[in-house]
Structures are given as structure tokens and as C-alpha cells.
Design an enzyme around this catalytic site. Structure first.
Site: not given
Ligand SMILES: Cc1cc2nc3c(=O)[nH]c(=O)nc-3n(C[C@H](O)[C@H](O)[C@H](O)COP(=O)(O)O)c2cc1C
Length: 364
Positions: A36, A110, A192, A240, A333
Site C-alpha cells: 500500500c 491485488q 482483511y 495471497r 516487500g
Molecule cells: C509499506 C507496506 C505496505 C504493505 N501493503 C501490503 C498490501 O497492500 N498487500 C499485502 O498483501 N501486503 C502488504 N504488505 C506486506 C508485504 O507485501 C510483505 O508481505 C511483508 O512486508 C513481508 O515481506 P518483506 O519481509 O519482504 O517485507 C505491506 C508491507 C509494507 C512494508
């Protein structure tokens, strides 16, 4: 068979081996995880989205997954969320899709309904329930249980409300196709609405949409069927899925495997395995690639391709997770949030091809 099935090849994939899912070919296994940006107005993207996503397109990801995009105005998390509940949204997102395609990058969206986690401030303003002066909206959930203190109290969604949500997911998916997206991903994770239904911690309904496993997953399977019915045959559908609530009385990986099988039978191509989000007090397991084990179980026992996300930062780490065979693709992410050129650095480090000519002199 129209997906790369687990262990179809004795050769383990690497970050830069191609991946096919239905008619789509990814040139590498690195996916921008949906994140997001909380920067939309009335659900519409703007210069921030063009620039933010544009950088990751040039950065060479195999697939760019757009952030959580609401299927209805009341399905948003915040006022800053993207939407796909009308044709104006489809047209605006279509411009982003056009940029991605001009740069030869596949792009997915998504689709989400926030349920009881909606009507909150953007995180940098506190992330708590919108007050009367902030234009809040009433939120729904499977049961009248709040996410945690500071979140809005939801109303239990009616049977008609459930049917409407299923229809909204399908309508948004149809608009995604119209906008030119290459993949649709359904958000059944991170607390969600659809996750709220599958978790016994948030679903205390006594009708056909609650109770045992079949009841709790019913809305998800109805949504999958409705969405699949509007997608062309060659169009990939991802989900997801939170594979665990991190609590002994919550949703867990055994149920995630069962759901994966049921979703595969209804035309889901890949489960993007994640965890947590149903209650603020429950934290995710920390560590490197903390959802890879769940992805592995879903992949082997569910007989479906998987992605994994969470705790993958380094290029070596990413390569090791893929080589382990636990997942087919990796969603990154925070690594890609801080470094849009992560993939280009990996390409250089692994001698997996050139970076764009314009960036040949860059010091990745
Ligand atoms: C700023 C931010 C926004 C996120 N928004 C979403 C989102 O819109 N949908 C989702 O499924 N996960 C969202 N996440 C989770 C990430 O997609 C990811 O699953 C999570 O950060 C863990 O992965 P990472 O360790 O690679 O960051 C968000 C994470 C961050 C940091």
C-alpha cells in the site's frame, strides 16, 4: 496442465529462470510484493504511483503486483487506497498497465476488501479508526468483533452483504482484465475481510458462512469461482493466503493446505503464502524467509505452485530459498521498497544478463 507444477523439472529454478503460469511468462522469479502506498485520492492513482511503480518496472522485476486495491469504496483500508470499483479507476490504472507493458513488465493487481480493518487513518497519521471529522464509513466483518483497540467496531455482514462482496470482487476482476492487467491476486491474508472469514478468531457466525472449515472458507471459494468465471482461460489467478494466525486456536497451515486444494480445483494457479494479521497482539514469526516452510507444505501437499514472502532481503538468501524448492516465485516487500534496483543488482551479481543500457555505468 497449464501451470508449472511442483517438481516438473529435475533442475531447480534460480532467480532468473523463467516461470510460466497459464499464458503468462515471467522472465524471472522476483515479484514486487503488494505494498500500500496510501497515496490515492478517491481510489485513483497519481504521479506517486506512476513514479514508484515505474522505478520498480525499470528495476527489472519479473512481475509487479500492485498494492491492495479495493473492490468497493467501503472495502478500502484508508482514504488513500487504490480502487477498482468503477470504470474511471480501470481507465486510470490502465495507464499504469500501459507503462508496464511498454517496458515489457507483467503487472498484476491485488483485489481486497478490508472489512473490519477499514476506515482507518493512513499509518503515518496513526493507523487508528477515522473520527467523525475524517469522513469515516461503517465497516462490516463476519462477526461484530473489532480487530483490536482503536479499530472501528464492525457490524456483522448480512447474507445479502456477502453476496454483494462476492459480486464486487468479480466486477473488479473484470475491470482488471479490461484495464490490461496480466494477473489478479485475491487478498485472503493479513486480517482483511476474506481472512476474517476463514479464521475462527474473527468468525463466530452460526450460519453457512461460519463454524466448521467448510463454512468459514465458503465465501473464499464463492469469490474464487465468481472471479475465475470472468477471467479469460489463459489468465492467471493468484491468492495471497495467510497460512497461519500464529495462535493455537487460530487458522493454521493444515487448513491452508486444505483450502489450497479446494482453490486449485476451482482454477487458482498459485498461492502466495504469508501469515498473520488477524489480531494486533499476534506477531509474525521473525527470521529469514519466515513463510517458506508454509509455502513448501502448500506446494507439496496442495499440489499447487506457490510464492513465498517475508524476511527475504539478501540476494543469496533469495537464491537459496528458490533453490530449496519451497516456492516457485519470491515476493519481495521491504527489500524492493528501499531498493527498486534490487533485481538489477542481483542480475549483475549472478551474471544473469545486462542491466538496461541507460544504466550500464551505474554502480549497483
Ligand atoms: C509499506 C507496506 C505496505 C504493505 N501493503 C501490503 C498490501 O497492500 N498487500 C499485502 O498483501 N501486503 C502488504 N504488505 C506486506 C508485504 O507485501 C510483505 O508481505 C511483508 O512486508 C513481508 O515481506 P518483506 O519481509 O519482504 O517485507 C505491506 C508491507 C509494507 C512494508
Amino acid at each position: 496442465m497449464n501451470v508449472d507444477m511442483p517438481d516438473a523439472s529435475p533442475m531447480r529454478p534460480n532467480l532468473f529462470s523463467a516461470f510460466r503460469v497459464r499464458d503468462l511468462r515471467l522472465s524471472n522469479r522476483i515479484v514486487l510484493s503488494p505494498m500500500c502506498q496510501y497515496s490515492a485520492v478517491d481510489g485513483l492513482p497519481n504521479a506517486w504511483h506512476q513514479a514508484h511503480y515505474g522505478a520498480r518496472m525499470i528495476g527489472g522485476v519479473g512481475l509487479l503486483m500492485l498494492e491492495s486495491t479495493a473492490v468497493s469504496a467501503v472495502g478500502r483500508i484508508t482514504h488513500g487506497c487504490l480502487g477498482l470499483w468503477n470504470d474511471e479507476h480501470a481507465k486510470a490504472l490502465g495507464r499504469l498497465v500501459g507503462t508496464a507493458h511498454e517496458l515489457s513488465v507483467p503487472i498484476g493487481v491485488q483485489l481486497n476488501h478490508a472489512g473490519r480493518k477499514g476506515s482507518v487513518q493512513v499509518p503515518w497519521r496513526g493507523g487508528k479508526a477515522l473520527q467523525a471529522c475524517d469522513d469515516p464509513w461503517p465497516v462490516v466483518a463476519p462477526s461484530a468483533l473489532e480487530q483490536s483497540e482503536g479499530f472501528p467496531m464492525p457490524r456483522e455482514i448480512t447474507r445479502d452483504g456477502i453476496a454483494a462482496v462476492v459480486d464486487q470482487f468479480a466486477a473488479a476482476a473484470a475491470r482488471a482484465v479490461q484495464a490490461g492487467f496480466d494477473v489478479v491476486e485475491l487478498h485472503v491474508a493479513h486480517g482483511y475481510l476474506l481472512h476474517q472469514f476463514i479464521s475462527p478468531l474473527s468468525n463466530r457466525r452460526e450460519d453457512a458462512y461460519g463454524g466448521d472449515f467448510e463454512g468459514r472458507v465458503r465465501i473464499v471459494l464463492e469469490t474464487v469461482e465468481a472471479v475465475r468465471s470472468v477471467l479469460p482461460a489463459g489468465f492467471p489467478l493468484f491468492v495471497r493466503l495467510s497460512c497461519s494466525d500464529g495462535a493455537s486456536d487460530g487458522w493454521g497451515v493444515d487448513e491452508a493446505v486444505r483450502l489450497a486444494v479446494a482453490m486449485r480445483e476451482r482454477g487458482v494457479d498459485l498461492v502466495d503464502c504469508t501469515s498473520g494479521g488477524i489480531a494486533a497482539a499476534l506477531t509474525r514469526t521473525p527470521g529469514v524467509a519466515f513463510n517458506a516452510e508454509a509455502a513448501s507444505r502448500v506446494r507439496t501437499e496442495g499440489g499447487i505452485s506457490t510464492g513465498t514472502v517475508g524476511g527475504i532481503v539478501g540476494i543469496d538468501q533469495a537464491q537459496a530459498v528458490l533453490a530449496s524448492g519451497q516456492a516457485d516465485i519470491l515476493f519481495l516487500g521491504r527489500a524492493l521498497l528501499s531498493d527498486p534496483f534490487w533485481t538489477l543488482r542481483a542480475r549483475r551479481m549472478l551474471n544473469a544478463g545486462d542491466v538496461p543500457a541507460q544504466y550500464l555505468r551505474a554502480t549497483f
